[in-house]
Structures are given as structure tokens and as C-alpha cells.
Scaffold this active site. Structure first.
Site, PDB file in Angstrom:
ATOM      1  N   LYS A 127       6.669  -0.069  -7.042  1.00 17.43           N
ATOM      2  CA  LYS A 127       7.660  -0.925  -7.715  1.00 17.43           C
ATOM      3  C   LYS A 127       8.843  -1.205  -6.777  1.00 17.43           C
ATOM      4  CE  LYS A 127      10.312  -0.718 -12.031  1.00 17.43           C
ATOM      5  NZ  LYS A 127      10.404   0.095 -13.270  1.00 17.43           N
ATOM      6  N   HIS A 138       5.034   7.305  -8.137  1.00 18.21           N
ATOM      7  CA  HIS A 138       6.397   7.837  -8.063  1.00 18.21           C
ATOM      8  C   HIS A 138       7.434   6.701  -8.021  1.00 18.21           C
ATOM      9  CE1 HIS A 138       4.219  11.434  -6.761  1.00 18.21           C
ATOM     10  NE2 HIS A 138       5.317  12.128  -6.992  1.00 18.21           N
ATOM     11  N   LEU A 153       7.234   4.051  -6.019  1.00 20.84           N
ATOM     12  CA  LEU A 153       7.398   3.443  -4.688  1.00 20.84           C
ATOM     13  C   LEU A 153       6.781   2.041  -4.597  1.00 20.84           C
ATOM     14  CD1 LEU A 153       6.690   6.613  -2.534  1.00 20.84           C
ATOM     15  CD2 LEU A 153       8.896   5.614  -3.080  1.00 20.84           C
ATOM     16  N   ASN A 212     -10.308  -4.045  -8.111  1.00 22.69           N
ATOM     17  CA  ASN A 212      -9.185  -3.119  -7.882  1.00 22.69           C
ATOM     18  C   ASN A 212      -8.354  -2.998  -9.166  1.00 22.69           C
ATOM     19  OD1 ASN A 212      -7.084  -1.560  -6.932  1.00 22.69           O
ATOM     20  ND2 ASN A 212      -6.668  -2.825  -5.130  1.00 22.69           N
ATOM     21  N   GLU A 213      -8.927  -2.271 -10.123  1.00 23.02           N
ATOM     22  CA  GLU A 213      -8.315  -2.219 -11.460  1.00 23.02           C
ATOM     23  C   GLU A 213      -6.933  -1.576 -11.454  1.00 23.02           C
ATOM     24  OE1 GLU A 213     -11.171  -0.309 -13.980  1.00 23.02           O
ATOM     25  OE2 GLU A 213     -12.638  -1.911 -13.657  1.00 23.02           O
ATOM     26  N   TYR A 227       0.145  -4.790 -11.183  1.00 24.68           N
ATOM     27  CA  TYR A 227       0.743  -6.138 -11.088  1.00 24.68           C
ATOM     28  C   TYR A 227       1.045  -6.712 -12.477  1.00 24.68           C
ATOM     29  CZ  TYR A 227      -0.753  -6.022  -6.190  1.00 24.68           C
ATOM     30  OH  TYR A 227      -0.935  -5.688  -4.873  1.00 24.68           O
ATOM     31  N   LYS A 258       1.744  -5.008 -15.117  1.00 33.25           N
ATOM     32  CA  LYS A 258       2.928  -4.288 -15.593  1.00 33.25           C
ATOM     33  C   LYS A 258       4.199  -4.879 -14.992  1.00 33.25           C
ATOM     34  CE  LYS A 258       5.214  -1.075 -17.671  1.00 33.25           C
ATOM     35  NZ  LYS A 258       5.586   0.266 -17.322  1.00 33.25           N
ATOM     36  N   TYR A 317       0.837  -1.208   0.000  1.00 32.16           N
ATOM     37  CA  TYR A 317       0.000   0.000   0.000  1.00 32.16           C
ATOM     38  C   TYR A 317       0.867   1.250   0.000  1.00 32.16           C
ATOM     39  CZ  TYR A 317      -4.209  -2.696   0.908  1.00 32.16           C
ATOM     40  OH  TYR A 317      -5.257  -3.568   0.776  1.00 32.16           O
ATOM     41  N   ILE A 318       0.620   2.111  -0.955  1.00 35.07           N
ATOM     42  CA  ILE A 318       1.271   3.420  -1.009  1.00 35.07           C
ATOM     43  C   ILE A 318       0.199   4.479  -0.737  1.00 35.07           C
ATOM     44  CG2 ILE A 318       2.553   5.042  -2.488  1.00 35.07           C
ATOM     45  CD1 ILE A 318       4.102   2.443  -1.909  1.00 35.07           C
TER      46      ILE A 318
HETATM   47  C1  LIG Z   1      -0.926  -0.458  -6.638  1.00 39.19           C
HETATM   48  C2  LIG Z   1       0.175   0.435  -6.049  1.00 39.19           C
HETATM   49  C3  LIG Z   1       0.916  -0.343  -4.952  1.00 39.19           C
HETATM   50  C4  LIG Z   1       1.154   0.804  -7.178  1.00 39.19           C
HETATM   51  O1  LIG Z   1       2.160   1.629  -6.617  1.00 39.19           O
HETATM   52  P1  LIG Z   1       2.624   2.997  -7.315  1.00 39.19           P
HETATM   53  O2  LIG Z   1       3.677   3.567  -6.457  1.00 39.19           O
HETATM   54  O3  LIG Z   1       1.426   3.851  -7.567  1.00 39.19           O
HETATM   55  O4  LIG Z   1       3.184   2.483  -8.719  1.00 39.19           O
HETATM   56  P2  LIG Z   1       4.647   2.812  -9.331  1.00 39.19           P
HETATM   57  O5  LIG Z   1       4.765   4.263  -9.489  1.00 39.19           O
HETATM   58  O6  LIG Z   1       5.673   2.120  -8.519  1.00 39.19           O
HETATM   59  O7  LIG Z   1       4.507   2.113 -10.756  1.00 39.19           O
HETATM   60  C5  LIG Z   1       5.496   1.203 -11.251  1.00 39.19           C
HETATM   61  C6  LIG Z   1       5.244   0.961 -12.715  1.00 39.19           C
HETATM   62  O8  LIG Z   1       3.915   0.433 -12.890  1.00 39.19           O
HETATM   63  C7  LIG Z   1       3.159   1.279 -13.746  1.00 39.19           C
HETATM   64  N1  LIG Z   1       1.815   1.344 -13.232  1.00 39.19           N
HETATM   65  C8  LIG Z   1       1.408   1.821 -12.035  1.00 39.19           C
HETATM   66  N2  LIG Z   1       0.066   1.706 -11.922  1.00 39.19           N
HETATM   67  C9  LIG Z   1      -0.365   1.150 -13.071  1.00 39.19           C
HETATM   68  C10 LIG Z   1      -1.643   0.798 -13.565  1.00 39.19           C
HETATM   69  N3  LIG Z   1      -2.759   0.992 -12.852  1.00 39.19           N
HETATM   70  N4  LIG Z   1      -1.737   0.232 -14.803  1.00 39.19           N
HETATM   71  C11 LIG Z   1      -0.614   0.024 -15.548  1.00 39.19           C
HETATM   72  N5  LIG Z   1       0.641   0.352 -15.128  1.00 39.19           N
HETATM   73  C12 LIG Z   1       0.752   0.911 -13.911  1.00 39.19           C
HETATM   74  C13 LIG Z   1       3.839   2.619 -13.697  1.00 39.19           C
HETATM   75  O9  LIG Z   1       3.602   3.365 -14.851  1.00 39.19           O
HETATM   76  C14 LIG Z   1       5.304   2.233 -13.554  1.00 39.19           C
HETATM   77  O10 LIG Z   1       5.798   1.862 -14.818  1.00 39.19           O
HETATM   78  P3  LIG Z   1       7.375   2.072 -15.205  1.00 39.19           P
HETATM   79  O11 LIG Z   1       8.149   1.110 -14.330  1.00 39.19           O
HETATM   80  O12 LIG Z   1       7.433   1.749 -16.646  1.00 39.19           O
HETATM   81  O13 LIG Z   1       7.691   3.505 -14.884  1.00 39.19           O
HETATM   82  C15 LIG Z   1      -0.416   1.759  -5.492  1.00 39.19           C
HETATM   83  O14 LIG Z   1      -1.133   2.405  -6.495  1.00 39.19           O
HETATM   84  C16 LIG Z   1      -1.316   1.580  -4.282  1.00 39.19           C
HETATM   85  O15 LIG Z   1      -0.835   1.497  -3.159  1.00 39.19           O
HETATM   86  N6  LIG Z   1      -2.654   1.523  -4.499  1.00 39.19           N
HETATM   87  C17 LIG Z   1      -3.616   1.486  -3.410  1.00 39.19           C
HETATM   88  C18 LIG Z   1      -3.494   0.241  -2.565  1.00 39.19           C
HETATM   89  C19 LIG Z   1      -3.705  -1.038  -3.320  1.00 39.19           C
HETATM   90  O16 LIG Z   1      -4.615  -1.160  -4.133  1.00 39.19           O
HETATM   91  N7  LIG Z   1      -2.836  -2.011  -3.004  1.00 39.19           N
HETATM   92  C20 LIG Z   1      -2.921  -3.325  -3.563  1.00 39.19           C
HETATM   93  C21 LIG Z   1      -3.894  -4.147  -2.812  1.00 39.19           C
HETATM   94  S1  LIG Z   1      -3.952  -5.803  -3.489  1.00 39.19           S
END
Ligand SMILES: CC(C)(COP(=O)(O)OP(=O)(O)OC[C@H]1O[C@@H](n2cnc3c(N)ncnc32)[C@H](O)[C@@H]1OP(=O)(O)O)[C@@H](O)C(=O)NCCC(=O)NCCS
Length: 172
Positions: free
Chosen positions: A109, A105, A107, A135-136, A142, A144, A97-98
Site C-alpha cells: 500500500k 505489513h 508496504l 495472480n489472485e 488492487y 482493495k 513487489y514485496i
Molecule cells: C500484491 C502485494 C504488492 C501487496 O502488498 P502487501 O504489502 O502484501 O499488502 P499490504 O499489506 O500493503 O495491504 C494493503 C491493504 O490491502 C489488503 N490486502 C492485501 N492483500 C490482499 C488480498 N489478496 N485481498 C484483499 N485485500 C488484500 C490488506 O488487508 C490491506 O488492507 P488495509 O489497508 O485495510 O489494512 C504483495 O503481496 C506482493 O508483492 N505480492 C507478490 C508480487 C506480486 O504479485 N506483485 C504484483 C504483480 S502484478
């Protein structure tokens, strides 16, 4: 910009509870009733439960810091701590969770790569997780990161049965 990671310990209990509540609320409150949200938050993140999870040697929690501020957390499970019987060759990402304002940003990843690193150090063959079918955003992330859907299981949000996709990444 600086990114750091730190493993959580018992001293982090209350702060951990805060970030668990905050991020779960931010992520799911718009798609779930307040009653079901409260029931889940109370059962999953009460201090006794979190303390038990922090004490489990097969689980690890990490904070990720962005410019010295806690920006999110990760929980991984090994062996019997996994929430499904996936066997000793698997590692589960149970929570990643971020906080909203720190998303996109890099994080997420960063934390996911930490989980991969632990899996490799422990000679695991697979990393898996459960994600709500609605949770699209997380599913897109994931995919990606190279995860594919390998199954599904039920998950209870309060009294509502929901479907979680199981997604897996095989390690080389
Ligand atoms: C899902 C989550 C952990 C992703 O973390 P984030 O910090 O926003 O994602 P990042 O910035 O690290 O993204 C990493 C890569 O994935 C890609 N990416 C991120 N979200 C994406 C999405 N929804 N669809 C496609 N690609 C995506 C980014 O563009 C980036 O690509 P790059 O490596 O080519 O630059 C974050 O959005 C989050 O905490 N969401 C709410 C909590 C949640 O749903 N947790 C999971 C519960 S199962």
C-alpha cells in the site's frame, strides 16, 4: 518499525537485479515451468536491460525499506515508457513487489500510494497496471486499493502466452 522509500539510481543496479529475480521467483515459480521462468528472468532482468530502464527519464524505480532492510520495489512509467499506449494522461505501475517475508505489513500500500502521489504531481488522470489473471493475491490487493478491471492483454512468459488483466484507478 520504520518504513522508508528511496529512488534507485545506477549504483543500485546489481542489488536491484537481485530483488527483481528473488521476488519474481517467489511469486511465479510454483505456477510456471523452470524453462519459462528462466527465459523471462533472463530477458527482463539482465543487467543491460535494467540499466536501460534506469536511464529512461520516463521511468522511476523505488526501494521500500522496512527497518533499514530492502523489502520490495516499485517501478512506474510515464509517457512513452508505458508498456501499452495509454496516452500521456496515464501512469503505469509496471512492477510492485514485496519480498514474501515482508508482505501484509502495509508496504504494498505504501508503494502504491507513492505511485498515486507521482501521478497526482504530474497531473495524470489515471493509474493502470497489468496483472496475470491467475495472480489472485495481487488482484485482491488492487481491488482493495480501488482498481477495477478495464481490459486485458497478452503477456509472454517464455513461450507461453498468458492473459494479463488491465486494472485502472481514476484519480479525482
Ligand atoms: C500484491 C502485494 C504488492 C501487496 O502488498 P502487501 O504489502 O502484501 O499488502 P499490504 O499489506 O500493503 O495491504 C494493503 C491493504 O490491502 C489488503 N490486502 C492485501 N492483500 C490482499 C488480498 N489478496 N485481498 C484483499 N485485500 C488484500 C490488506 O488487508 C490491506 O488492507 P488495509 O489497508 O485495510 O489494512 C504483495 O503481496 C506482493 O508483492 N505480492 C507478490 C508480487 C506480486 O504479485 N506483485 C504484483 C504483480 S502484478
Amino acid at each position: 518499525m520504520t518504513i522508508n522509500i528511496k529512488q534507485c539510481n545506477h549504483g543500485d543496479l546489481r542489488k536491484l537485479q537481485e530483488i527483481c529475480y528473488e521476488t519474481f521467483n517467489e511469486t511465479f515459480k510454483d505456477q510456471n515451468s523452470p524453462e519459462n521462468m528462466n527465459a523471462y528472468l533472463e530477458s527482463a532482468f539482465n543487467l543491460k536491460q535494467l540499466e536501460k530502464e534506469l536511464s529512461n527519464i520516463s521511468s522511476q524505480f523505488f526501494y521500500v525499506y522496512f527497518n533499514n532492510e530492502v523489502a520490495g520495489y516499485l517501478k512506474v512509467n510515464l509517457n512513452d515508457a508505458q508498456s501499452e499506449e495509454m496516452g500521456d494522461e496515464s501512469l503505469e505501475i509496471e512492477r510492485i513487489y514485496i519480498r514474501n517475508k515482508f508482505q501484509k505489513h502495509g508496504l504494498g500500500k505504501y508503494l502504491l500510494n507513492k505511485a498515486m502521489e507521482i501521478a497526482m504531481e504530474c497531473n495524470k488522470k489515471k493509474v493502470w497496471l497489468g496483472v496475470w489473471e491467475k495472480n489472485e493475491n495481487a488482484i485482491g490487493f488492487y481491488k482493495k486499493m480501488g482498481f477495477v478491471q478495464t481490459g486485458a492483454h497478452s503477456f509472454y512468459m517464455g513461450d507461453e502466452e498468458q492473459i494479463d488483466f488491465i486494472m485502472t484507478k481514476t484519480l479525482n
